[in-house]
Structure formats: C-alpha cells, structure tokens
Design a protein around this motif. Structure first.
Motif, PDB file in Angstrom:
ATOM      1  N   LEU A   1     -27.302  -3.344 -67.285  1.00 14.73           N
ATOM      2  CA  LEU A   1     -27.890  -2.791 -68.506  1.00 14.73           C
ATOM      3  C   LEU A   1     -29.367  -2.463 -68.276  1.00 14.73           C
ATOM      4  N   PHE A   2     -29.911  -1.692 -69.213  1.00 14.75           N
ATOM      5  CA  PHE A   2     -31.344  -1.401 -69.252  1.00 14.75           C
ATOM      6  C   PHE A   2     -31.887  -2.108 -70.484  1.00 14.75           C
ATOM      7  N   TYR A   3     -32.968  -2.885 -70.313  1.00 12.82           N
ATOM      8  CA  TYR A   3     -33.453  -3.776 -71.359  1.00 12.82           C
ATOM      9  C   TYR A   3     -34.872  -3.409 -71.806  1.00 12.82           C
ATOM     10  N   ARG A   4     -35.190  -3.836 -73.021  1.00 10.91           N
ATOM     11  CA  ARG A   4     -36.566  -3.775 -73.518  1.00 10.91           C
ATOM     12  C   ARG A   4     -36.930  -5.143 -74.091  1.00 10.91           C
ATOM     13  N   TRP A   5     -38.066  -5.672 -73.621  1.00  7.09           N
ATOM     14  CA  TRP A   5     -38.622  -6.876 -74.225  1.00  7.09           C
ATOM     15  C   TRP A   5     -39.769  -6.470 -75.129  1.00  7.09           C
TER      16      TRP A   5
ATOM     17  N   THR B   1     -24.839   0.453 -73.656  1.00  9.60           N
ATOM     18  CA  THR B   1     -24.513   1.443 -72.629  1.00  9.60           C
ATOM     19  C   THR B   1     -24.757   0.832 -71.262  1.00  9.60           C
ATOM     20  N   ARG B   2     -23.705   0.820 -70.440  1.00 10.84           N
ATOM     21  CA  ARG B   2     -23.789   0.238 -69.110  1.00 10.84           C
ATOM     22  C   ARG B   2     -24.065   1.326 -68.075  1.00 10.84           C
ATOM     23  N   GLY B   3     -24.392   0.890 -66.860  1.00 11.57           N
ATOM     24  CA  GLY B   3     -24.616   1.838 -65.780  1.00 11.57           C
ATOM     25  C   GLY B   3     -24.554   1.150 -64.434  1.00 11.57           C
ATOM     26  N   LYS B   4     -23.872   1.780 -63.486  1.00 13.39           N
ATOM     27  CA  LYS B   4     -23.847   1.266 -62.124  1.00 13.39           C
ATOM     28  C   LYS B   4     -25.222   1.452 -61.497  1.00 13.39           C
TER      29      LYS B   4
ATOM     30  N   THR C   1     -38.558 -10.476 -78.239  1.00  4.93           N
ATOM     31  CA  THR C   1     -37.159 -10.084 -78.394  1.00  4.93           C
ATOM     32  C   THR C   1     -36.707  -9.331 -77.164  1.00  4.93           C
ATOM     33  N   LEU C   2     -35.633  -9.790 -76.540  1.00  7.13           N
ATOM     34  CA  LEU C   2     -35.021  -9.080 -75.424  1.00  7.13           C
ATOM     35  C   LEU C   2     -33.791  -8.356 -75.952  1.00  7.13           C
ATOM     36  N   ALA C   3     -33.729  -7.045 -75.690  1.00  4.49           N
ATOM     37  CA  ALA C   3     -32.642  -6.230 -76.224  1.00  4.49           C
ATOM     38  C   ALA C   3     -32.145  -5.263 -75.169  1.00  4.49           C
ATOM     39  N   ALA C   4     -30.881  -4.868 -75.269  1.00  2.05           N
ATOM     40  CA  ALA C   4     -30.252  -3.947 -74.321  1.00  2.05           C
ATOM     41  C   ALA C   4     -30.106  -2.568 -74.942  1.00  2.05           C
ATOM     42  N   MET C   5     -30.172  -1.540 -74.095  1.00  3.90           N
ATOM     43  CA  MET C   5     -30.120  -0.154 -74.548  1.00  3.90           C
ATOM     44  C   MET C   5     -28.709   0.265 -74.930  1.00  3.90           C
ATOM     45  N   ALA C   6     -28.615   0.962 -76.043  1.00  2.17           N
ATOM     46  CA  ALA C   6     -27.393   1.645 -76.457  1.00  2.17           C
ATOM     47  C   ALA C   6     -27.740   3.112 -76.682  1.00  2.17           C
TER      48      ALA C   6
END
Length: 473
Positions: free
Chosen positions: A235-239, A317-320, A261-266
């Motif tokens: 995942l790609f994250y934003r803190w 949203t995931r990504g290799k 807050t740690l969050a993942a991209m959608a």
C-alpha cells in the motif's frame, strides 16, 4: 474483488516496443504532467559509450569516480571495511565545500559485509552482520574523506527519504519480529544524522511494515510512505501529524507510538468505488488525475495482523512493488516497479514494467505520469533477460535541481539510470557494465554538479559529473 478492467476505466491498453538507449524517447509512455507538478525542458542525452574499465557506460562528456567500494574502502577508526548492498542515499552539505552522503545497506542478519555495531549507534544488539547506514564525507569530484557508521543493528535498510531539516529517514523493508538472536521487533523507520550523532530509536508512529521509501511534505505535517510487499500487494500510506505538531529533528523522541494518523491510499473511480489495484490503470489513463481518499490503519504496529492485511477488499488500492518516493513543494512522486506475474495481479489487470505517479497535495489526486508497457515474459513465466537497449523496472526516484526525474532501474538484464520528464520521454544516462545488479540511491548535489548513484551489488558508490545543465535545463 474481481472486476473487468474495461468496466473500471475507459480506454485501451499499453503499447509495445523497444528503445535505443539515449537515442530516441523511451517506450515508457507519458502524458502532460499533472497540475502543479514541474514541467521542465529536456534534451536527449547522446548514446552511451562503453567504459574501458568495464564499470559504467556514460554519454560523451561525462565521467565518474568511485567514492566507496564494499570490502575495499575502509570505515574510519578501524570500524572495518565498507559494508555491502548500498541502497537509498541522500546528500547533505557539510563544511569546507564538502558533502556528506547518508547511505542505506540493505542487509539481513549474518551478511559477510554487514554494518558493524558501533557503540551508541545500535538498535538491536542481536542483529549482527545486518543492515544500517553509513555516513560518507566526499565532494563534488567524488573524493573519499572518510566513512563511518550512522546506525547499526537494523534489518534490510532499503530506501527512505531526506527531511527538510537535513537528516535521513531510513526504512526497514521487513516485518521480522524479535525472537531467536533478535532482541527487538523490526519493520520501522529510523532517523539518521550526518553530524555524527545517533538516535537508534524506531519512529513507531509511522507504523511497522515492509517500508520502502518516504517523503516529508514542506509543512512538516505529513509523511508519505511506500510499502514493497506481496500476498497481498503493498500500500501507499500517509501519516498526518496531530494538531499543532510540526516534525523536527529527533522525531523518535518527539512522537509517541500512536501519535498522528496513519492511513492507506484509496484511489476513487468515477462512480466512487475504490480501484482495487494500480495495475488496472494503463497508458490510456496517462495524465488523468484520480481523486484519493485516505483510510485509517486500524493497528499500525502490525502485532497480530500485518498492516496491509487489515483492510478488506474494496477499502484501499494495492500495488505490486510500491518503491521509490520523492517529494516536491507541490506533491510527491511514487513508483511501482513492475507487475507481470499472474500471482502479482488481480483478475483482468494489465501487466506492466513500471509506473511513475504524482500525488498533488493541494488537489488530493494522483496521476500516472510515466508508464512502461510490459514487453516480454519467458516461457517459465519469469521476466526475460533484456539487452542493454531496453528500459524497464524503475525503482528509486529523485527530482533533479531542474525539476526532471532520475530513475534507477531494477529490471531484467542490463540496468540503467534514466533521465525522465513527467509527461515526456526517458533517456539513459548510465548503464551498469559490471554485472546485472540494480542501480540504487540516485541523488544530486544541490548545485547540480554531481549525481551520486550506487551499484547495489557488490556495493559501489559513484559520483558522476558532466554537462548536466546542457541536457536538463
């Protein structure tokens, strides 16, 4: 979630073709750069010339110097030889026209040329012969004025990112927990200093997972982090900092384990649904901004369930191979290196050999700015060994003083350092003639005179000088 690609996104699929390195635009397809991202000029680099020493092919007028070489150059004060497996690197100004590089060593326990444990730098006393960072004093010509340990006792230090206040954040690309010889959990970000001080303490607020790289925004209130992991893809994250907090030197002492807050991209589609995987995006969507939503991580330390596994299908949203990350004043670039095996792709997604994205801070959108179409797969399903005329597998990324990008390849066969314009072509500016090892850690000196880059194995740091402004300005 199985979704037909054509029902997600209108448009066609990627093109095909090969490229003559340094002579014509790469088949890495591109479109106009997203709003607020740099729009620099770009001239073609001339074809690369073979190196009589068999190390590094460069364009005419460019030259290189070896700064460090694993096992051959020596650390200061009898600390031992330079460790191996050079990876993410950043350059900082020092006194007397000198520079200091802070460099990762991507090593696990028991490596032959691991980072030695030096008193005051050690995170995990049980992580012997493992990774960490060294600090190298050099200049624009690549002279070696010394090298010493910045942090030790960490594992698989892959990439990271420089901070606005002049330190380096190094990332452990692992989720290994304590046990056996290891006395500490791993999978964290650590801050490393160029002045010889050390704070070998994890920044737990940024989460525990297979960290790859990161960027701190100019407000010092957000950090963007990539995860290189599979089954499921990363995942790609934003803190986001707590209200009233701005990051500063000594982050590990500034923040508690659950601060911010740690969050993942959608990535959101037109109907508001979440794109399951970045591989559903192809060349047909180059230049199209997609809105992004950030979904909070339930348990950021991943003690019972890996962070990326805490989300159900349709949430993020995931990504290799989320890999290189580099920030600008207006946004952040993030790279997906490749996805071409069926195990790495959701149903009906497109194979690709690399993607470069730009996330806009102001718009909260992400845009595909460069795309490497998938070119060839061997009979056994692995990537075919390309020759030295083919570009694939972008990994580490940096932004040059002129606003262009430099990409380090981790592909199949010959590895290149590429000059690339968001929304424009890519050209080879170096080729590894020594072996098939990837390039890592590209970073420019502030004055634009020198590009530092590494050949990861065996571990060689190179300073490349030449008429950069002629081609990049």
């Amino acid at each position: 979630m199985t979704v037909a690609r054509r029902s997600l996104l209108a448009g066609g699929t990627a093109g095909v073709g090969l490229v003559v390195a340094g002579a014509v635009p790469s088949l890495a397809e591109a479109a106009p750069a997203p709003r607020r991202s740099p729009q620099p000029s770009h001239r073609p680099f001339p074809p690369l010339m073979d190196d009589p020493a068999g190390l590094l092919a460069l364009p005419p007028g460019f030259r290189y110097a070896v700064v460090t070489h694993a096992g051959k150059t020596q650390l200061n004060d009898g600390q031992g030889p330079t460790p191996s497996n050079h990876d993410g690197t950043a350059v900082f100004k020092a006194q007397r026209n000198r520079l200091r590089l802070i460099q990762n060593h991507e090593l696990n326990v028991g490596s032959a040329l691991g980072v030695p444990h030096v008193a005051g730098t050690v995170y995990d006393e049980g992580a012997l012969g493992a990774g960490g960072c060294t600090v190298i004093e050099t200049d624009n010509a690549g002279a070696n004025y010394g090298e010493w340990v910045g942090i030790s006792g960490t594992l698989v230090n892959c990439a990271g990112g420089p901070t606005p206040w002049g330190t380096w954040l190094t990332c452990e690309e692992t989720e290994t927990k304590k046990g056996g010889a290891l006395q500490q959990d791993h999978g964290y970000v650590f801050e490393v200093f160029a002045d010889g001080t050390s704070l070998p303490k994890p920044i737990k607020a940024f989460g525990r997972y297979a960290h790859e790289a990161l960027a701190v925004d100019k407000s010092r209130t957000h950090v963007y982090l990539s995860e290189d992991a599979s089954t499921p893809n990363g995942l790609f994250y934003r803190w986001t900092a707590p209200a009233g907090v701005r990051l500063q030197a000594g982050i590990a002492d500034q923040l508690g384990a659950n601060d911010g807050t740690l969050a993942a991209m959608a990535i959101l589609m037109d109907d508001g649904a979440v794109l399951p995987d970045v591989a559903y995006i192809t060349s047909a969507q180059l230049g199209r901004p997609f809105p992004v939503r950030w979904v909070e991580v339930p348990e950021r330390d991943g003690q019972t369930t890996s962070v990326r596994k805490q989300f159900a299908d349709g949430q993020v949203t995931r990504g290799k191979k989320f890999e290189g990350v580099w920030g600008t004043d207006d946004g952040v670039y993030v790279v997906n290196s490749f996805a071409f095996n069926s195990a790495d792709l959701p149903a009906d997604a497109a194979k690709h050999d690399g993607m470069v994205w730009f996330y806009s801070y102001a718009d909260e959108t992400i845009t595909l700015v460069t795309y490497f179409p998938h070119q060839q797969t061997a009979v056994d399903g692995t990537k075919a060994k390309f020759d030295d005329l083919t570009f694939d597998g972008p990994d580490n990324v940096t932004v040059t003083p002129w606003g262009t990008l430099v990409l380090a390849e981790d592909g199949a066969g010959a590895s290149h350092v590429l000059s690339s314009v968001p929304g424009g072509p890519s050209y080879a500016i170096a080729r590894n003639q020594l072996n098939d090892s990837e390039f890592t850690g590209p970073t420019f000196s502030d004055d634009g005179r020198t590009l530092f880059v590494n050949i990861q194995t065996p571990g060689i740091t190179l300073a490349i000088t030449g008429p950069w402004a002629t081609y990049l300005s």
